[in-house]
Design a protein around this motif. Structure first.
Motif, short mmCIF file in Angstrom:
data_model
loop_
_atom_site.label_atom_id
_atom_site.label_comp_id
_atom_site.label_asym_id
_atom_site.label_seq_id
_atom_site.Cartn_x
_atom_site.Cartn_y
_atom_site.Cartn_z
N ASN A 75 0.83 -1.20 0.00
CA ASN A 75 0.00 0.00 0.00
C ASN A 75 0.87 1.26 0.00
O ASN A 75 0.62 2.20 -0.75
CB ASN A 75 -0.94 0.00 1.20
N HIS A 95 -8.13 7.17 0.70
CA HIS A 95 -7.94 6.03 1.59
C HIS A 95 -9.18 5.14 1.49
O HIS A 95 -10.23 5.58 1.01
CB HIS A 95 -7.70 6.48 3.04
N THR A 123 -6.31 -3.33 0.74
CA THR A 123 -6.93 -2.20 1.44
C THR A 123 -7.65 -2.64 2.71
O THR A 123 -7.73 -1.87 3.66
CB THR A 123 -7.92 -1.44 0.52
#
Length: 171
Positions: A75, A95, A123
């Motif tokens: 990420n 985000h 995520t």
């Protein structure tokens, strides 16, 4: 007296030298040099543009030694690459689902389906304390590799240019 006996032999002209060149050859040489210089410059600029992507792929390969941290490391890597190519102002605020949608929007529909599962795992696992399993890490790494190879990267204007444009609009 024979009038033909007084004639000299036929003299053939001397051969034509290759130098100096005719103007057409100079034009061809100039055109070839111009095309060569432009091709080398284009290749160099492309290499510079894709340098961050190549370094990210090398870093991603190094992350394979720590599959437990795959989500966090990948990420962060994708965020850095996205900031480089799409601008920090665009990417920094993303985000969760927004980040996932951004990543999926930057690849073609053909590749978006193949990266969706790995990016969703990434995520969802970023803020969890439990480490990634080997299968999840493999999905994350393969999705990130496909994303890095297939994303539609574009050039962002340098920060100075954006700042000058903003200052000019306030005047």
């Amino acid at each position: 007296m024979d009038p033909l006996a007084q004639l000299n032999d036929i003299q053939t002209p001397t051969g034509v030298d290759w130098w100096p060149l005719a103007w057409g050859w100079w034009a061809v040489i100039a055109l070839v040099l111009l095309v060569t210089v432009l091709s080398i410059r284009t290749w160099y600029l492309h290499r510079q543009f894709t340098k961050a992507k190549r370094e990210a792929l090398a870093t991603l390969a190094a992350f394979a030694t720590e599959p437990g941290q795959a989500a966090v490391n990948t990420n962060q890597l994708l965020k850095r690459v996205a900031k480089h190519y799409f601008g920090a102002e665009t990417v920094s605020v993303l985000h969760g689902n927004q980040w996932l949608q951004f990543l999926q929007s930057e690849v073609s529909n053909k590749h978006a389906k193949s990266v969706m599962a790995g990016l969703e795992v990434m995520t969802s696992k970023v803020y969890q304390q439990a480490p990634c399993t080997d299968a999840e890490a493999s999905d994350i790494f393969s999705a990130a590799t496909v994303w890095l190879n297939q994303a539609n990267f574009r050039r962002v204007p340098p920060i100075e240019t954006a700042v000058k444009a903003r200052e000019a609009s306030h005047v």
